[in-house]
Design a protein around this motif. Sequence first.
Motif, PDB file in Angstrom:
ATOM      1  N   ALA A   2       0.823  -1.209   0.000  1.00  0.00           N
ATOM      2  CA  ALA A   2       0.000   0.000   0.000  1.00  0.00           C
ATOM      3  C   ALA A   2       0.857   1.260   0.000  1.00  0.00           C
ATOM      4  O   ALA A   2       1.827   1.367   0.753  1.00  0.00           O
ATOM      5  N   ASN A   3       0.473   2.191  -0.872  1.00  0.00           N
ATOM      6  CA  ASN A   3       1.099   3.518  -0.947  1.00  0.00           C
ATOM      7  C   ASN A   3       2.597   3.455  -1.227  1.00  0.00           C
ATOM      8  O   ASN A   3       3.358   4.304  -0.778  1.00  0.00           O
ATOM      9  N   THR A   4       3.037   2.452  -1.943  1.00  0.00           N
ATOM     10  CA  THR A   4       4.444   2.325  -2.310  1.00  0.00           C
ATOM     11  C   THR A   4       4.561   2.065  -3.805  1.00  0.00           C
ATOM     12  O   THR A   4       3.574   1.832  -4.501  1.00  0.00           O
ATOM     13  N   THR A   5       5.772   2.112  -4.289  1.00  0.00           N
ATOM     14  CA  THR A   5       6.056   1.783  -5.683  1.00  0.00           C
ATOM     15  C   THR A   5       6.775   0.451  -5.717  1.00  0.00           C
ATOM     16  O   THR A   5       7.868   0.314  -5.154  1.00  0.00           O
ATOM     17  N   ASN A   6       6.162  -0.549  -6.347  1.00  0.00           N
ATOM     18  CA  ASN A   6       6.734  -1.885  -6.420  1.00  0.00           C
ATOM     19  C   ASN A   6       6.774  -2.369  -7.863  1.00  0.00           C
ATOM     20  O   ASN A   6       6.045  -1.884  -8.720  1.00  0.00           O
ATOM     21  N   THR A   7       7.654  -3.352  -8.079  1.00  0.00           N
ATOM     22  CA  THR A   7       7.823  -3.944  -9.408  1.00  0.00           C
ATOM     23  C   THR A   7       7.587  -5.444  -9.317  1.00  0.00           C
ATOM     24  O   THR A   7       8.044  -6.102  -8.381  1.00  0.00           O
ATOM     25  N   PHE A   8       6.867  -5.941 -10.346  1.00  0.00           N
ATOM     26  CA  PHE A   8       6.635  -7.383 -10.449  1.00  0.00           C
ATOM     27  C   PHE A   8       7.165  -7.833 -11.807  1.00  0.00           C
ATOM     28  O   PHE A   8       6.602  -7.513 -12.853  1.00  0.00           O
ATOM     29  N   ASP A   9       8.306  -8.592 -11.783  1.00  0.00           N
ATOM     30  CA  ASP A   9       8.947  -9.083 -13.002  1.00  0.00           C
ATOM     31  C   ASP A   9       8.773 -10.585 -13.110  1.00  0.00           C
ATOM     32  O   ASP A   9       9.093 -11.326 -12.168  1.00  0.00           O
ATOM     33  N   VAL A  10       8.305 -11.024 -14.285  1.00  0.00           N
ATOM     34  CA  VAL A  10       8.177 -12.452 -14.571  1.00  0.00           C
ATOM     35  C   VAL A  10       8.933 -12.716 -15.870  1.00  0.00           C
ATOM     36  O   VAL A  10       8.595 -12.156 -16.913  1.00  0.00           O
ATOM     37  N   ASN A  11       9.976 -13.551 -15.805  1.00  0.00           N
ATOM     38  CA  ASN A  11      10.846 -13.767 -16.956  1.00  0.00           C
ATOM     39  C   ASN A  11      10.994 -15.252 -17.256  1.00  0.00           C
ATOM     40  O   ASN A  11      11.277 -16.056 -16.358  1.00  0.00           O
ATOM     41  N   HIS A  12      10.793 -15.617 -18.556  1.00  0.00           N
ATOM     42  CA  HIS A  12      11.020 -16.990 -19.013  1.00  0.00           C
ATOM     43  C   HIS A  12      10.316 -17.999 -18.109  1.00  0.00           C
ATOM     44  O   HIS A  12      10.899 -19.006 -17.702  1.00  0.00           O
ATOM     45  N   THR A  13       9.098 -17.732 -17.801  1.00  0.00           N
ATOM     46  CA  THR A  13       8.340 -18.573 -16.861  1.00  0.00           C
ATOM     47  C   THR A  13       7.094 -19.120 -17.538  1.00  0.00           C
ATOM     48  O   THR A  13       6.444 -18.431 -18.322  1.00  0.00           O
ATOM     49  N   MET A  14       6.750 -20.380 -17.198  1.00  0.00           N
ATOM     50  CA  MET A  14       5.625 -21.079 -17.826  1.00  0.00           C
ATOM     51  C   MET A  14       4.466 -21.199 -16.841  1.00  0.00           C
ATOM     52  O   MET A  14       4.657 -21.579 -15.685  1.00  0.00           O
ATOM     53  N   PHE A  15       3.265 -20.885 -17.342  1.00  0.00           N
ATOM     54  CA  PHE A  15       2.019 -21.098 -16.599  1.00  0.00           C
ATOM     55  C   PHE A  15       1.251 -22.179 -17.342  1.00  0.00           C
ATOM     56  O   PHE A  15       0.753 -21.951 -18.451  1.00  0.00           O
ATOM     57  N   LEU A  16       1.144 -23.374 -16.731  1.00  0.00           N
ATOM     58  CA  LEU A  16       0.518 -24.514 -17.385  1.00  0.00           C
ATOM     59  C   LEU A  16      -0.681 -24.993 -16.571  1.00  0.00           C
ATOM     60  O   LEU A  16      -0.583 -25.155 -15.355  1.00  0.00           O
ATOM     61  N   HIS A  17      -1.803 -25.220 -17.276  1.00  0.00           N
ATOM     62  CA  HIS A  17      -2.980 -25.816 -16.638  1.00  0.00           C
ATOM     63  C   HIS A  17      -3.359 -25.067 -15.364  1.00  0.00           C
ATOM     64  O   HIS A  17      -3.567 -25.665 -14.302  1.00  0.00           O
ATOM     65  N   SER A  18      -3.413 -23.745 -15.455  1.00  0.00           N
ATOM     66  CA  SER A  18      -3.787 -22.930 -14.297  1.00  0.00           C
ATOM     67  C   SER A  18      -5.221 -22.458 -14.460  1.00  0.00           C
ATOM     68  O   SER A  18      -5.649 -22.092 -15.560  1.00  0.00           O
ATOM     69  N   GLU A  19      -5.942 -22.415 -13.348  1.00  0.00           N
ATOM     70  CA  GLU A  19      -7.354 -22.080 -13.433  1.00  0.00           C
ATOM     71  C   GLU A  19      -7.780 -21.310 -12.192  1.00  0.00           C
ATOM     72  O   GLU A  19      -7.323 -21.592 -11.084  1.00  0.00           O
ATOM     73  N   SER A  20      -8.631 -20.329 -12.411  1.00  0.00           N
ATOM     74  CA  SER A  20      -9.231 -19.619 -11.282  1.00  0.00           C
ATOM     75  C   SER A  20     -10.738 -19.618 -11.438  1.00  0.00           C
ATOM     76  O   SER A  20     -11.267 -19.635 -12.556  1.00  0.00           O
ATOM     77  N   ALA A  21     -11.426 -19.567 -10.329  1.00  0.00           N
ATOM     78  CA  ALA A  21     -12.885 -19.572 -10.370  1.00  0.00           C
ATOM     79  C   ALA A  21     -13.438 -18.211 -10.758  1.00  0.00           C
ATOM     80  O   ALA A  21     -14.569 -18.105 -11.246  1.00  0.00           O
TER      81      ALA A  21
END
Length: 676
Positions: free
Chosen positions: A257-276
Amino acid sequence: MLIALVMPAWSADFVVPRDGSLAEGLAAAAGQGSFEIVLDPGVYLYATGGTAHTGLDVTIRALVPNTVTLEADGADMLRMSGSSLVLEGVDLDCQGARCVDAVGGSVELRGVRSLARSGSGNGGVIRGTGGATVTLTRSTLLASDQSGSGGHIDVDGALVVTGSHLELGGAGSDGGAVRATGGLTMTRSLVTDGTANNGGALAFSSGATIADSTFLRNAATNAGGAIRGVGTARIDRSVLCESNGGSGGAVWWQNAANTTNTFDVNHTMFLHSESATVGGGARIPDTSGTKTIRFIRPSFIDTLSNDGILIDSDTSSGDSILVQDALILHTAQHSGTAAFFWRDGQGSGTIDGADYWDWYNLYYPVGFSRSDYQEDAPGFAIPSGCDPLDAIPDGSTANRGAVHSGGIHDADSDLRVAGLDCDEGRADTWRGAPDTTCDGVDQDCDGRVDDDASDTVFYRDFDEDGAGDPGVSVAGCASSPPDYYVANADDCDDTDPLNQTGRTWYRDADGDGHGDPGENVDQCGQPNGYVDNADDCDDTVFDTSPGGTWYDDLDADGYGDPATAVVDCVQPLGTVDNGDDCDDTTGAVTTGDLYYADLDGDGYGTGPRGAGLRAPREHGRQRPRLRRRRPDGPGHGRVRARPRRRRLRRPRRERPALRGRCHARGRRFGLRRQRP
């Protein structure tokens, strides 16, 4: 019973043999600075209960890795306060209790395996509070389910996990395997079958760095099937497979909250992922503060949700999002309409719509356009599970439906990628592979070479004399014997480096403590009815040992010749029990008399007592002393003999009592009375 031995030749400060006392070792560590306790193979039941060890700097390790089990039933095993604790090569069976509870200080597990049963509270294996830090290296944590957070580990300090496997972690709140509120670093690790309300595998709230790791079959009821995180985070070269979350099938992340953040995702696989609900692959909700989101060369394959398949975010607060070189295949909403982003509350759109920004180099199967990216490509097999992962072809730019150049692929075709494979140059090497051949290779990626292989039996050399104890053995490879083990079983006393082959023991049939020299055995321990000497000359009679010394008495004068000593049980004929004769050829001479110098010829000797010379005397009477008379006296020229006169001692007079005060006057014990 031997409880503990200190072996100065070892690096260890305290060695606990089989059936020994770990408690005694920990007590010895108090106030000793850095202290190491070595455990012999075996099972040790230990629990501190309500007592915490304070201010220790202690390492507890197995002499041979994973041959020692520490058990605790119903009470926390190790409670530490402001201490540094290292557990190395041991197995932990906490039996419904917590293995380690640390307040402040640090805890490090190296090559540890644990089995912790269901329990209440946070952290089934390790709970760290008060800023405690935890390090996990080449360790395996299994089957720990807690009602609170962190099925395996819950720590409010920094957590570092390297080369480890966390399986079947369960939490009623956050982090099925791990919750870290002070920062998380995870490298080359595997997290499987974790369940929680938030973050089926991991939950962190102060940022994280995750690299070369694999997450399989993790689920969360609420957010983040595999990972739920807050704060600046980075995920590199990893695989998230079969993740299921109420929101964010694989990942749910937000800036603090109230900050500056970074989210880096590199060379990563998302397989068979599901959300309701939202974010089959990832959910990034809109929050206060500013965030930068970058997905570089990701692969989203067979991700499914009700809304927002890939990323759900809002840029109205100045957020920026970059998706570059992405492979997207068989990705759709439950309703059949694809939606990558949820932006500014505008809903979903098409791949070419205005809703998408900083998006380029989208890879899709050859022969398909962007409008049908969600369908299967001809000849492109979607893996039914996470293994084998090489069902995703490793193609070139001619087959843009493949995992493209620079992406994750299975170079050695061993069906393992990312955190499952520690050597992409060997097809027989991956995490969990059989390491049963003595070939000098770490096939199972646990940091120990040939740890499940054996071609030789080694025996414990506790006293380091080069001879092994036949009662303590392990199997291993001849090329790399365990420390303090040898390939022979020649030692009969492994606590004494000077006693390998044993001792000679002599039969003591009459129980007099003296052994029969004619009946003996060689062995380590003392047999019943045997002693360590051969002094008995007749082991059938109690009082004939160890025998007498006898001397020849040729002249039968009762005095023996000292030069003819012989030891025998029975007195031989013609012998006596003394060696006092100085001439055994005549009965007239035995020990002799003592003579003094008579310089003035008056018949009285001079010199201190005891300074005379001993000469022979006639047996039974004194020898005459011959004196020459003076020339001017009577009997001049004649020699006469007279007997030697004996000096008569004056009877000792009683000293009169001294009266009055006595003064030493320089003497040590008072005044001497003047002679009358």
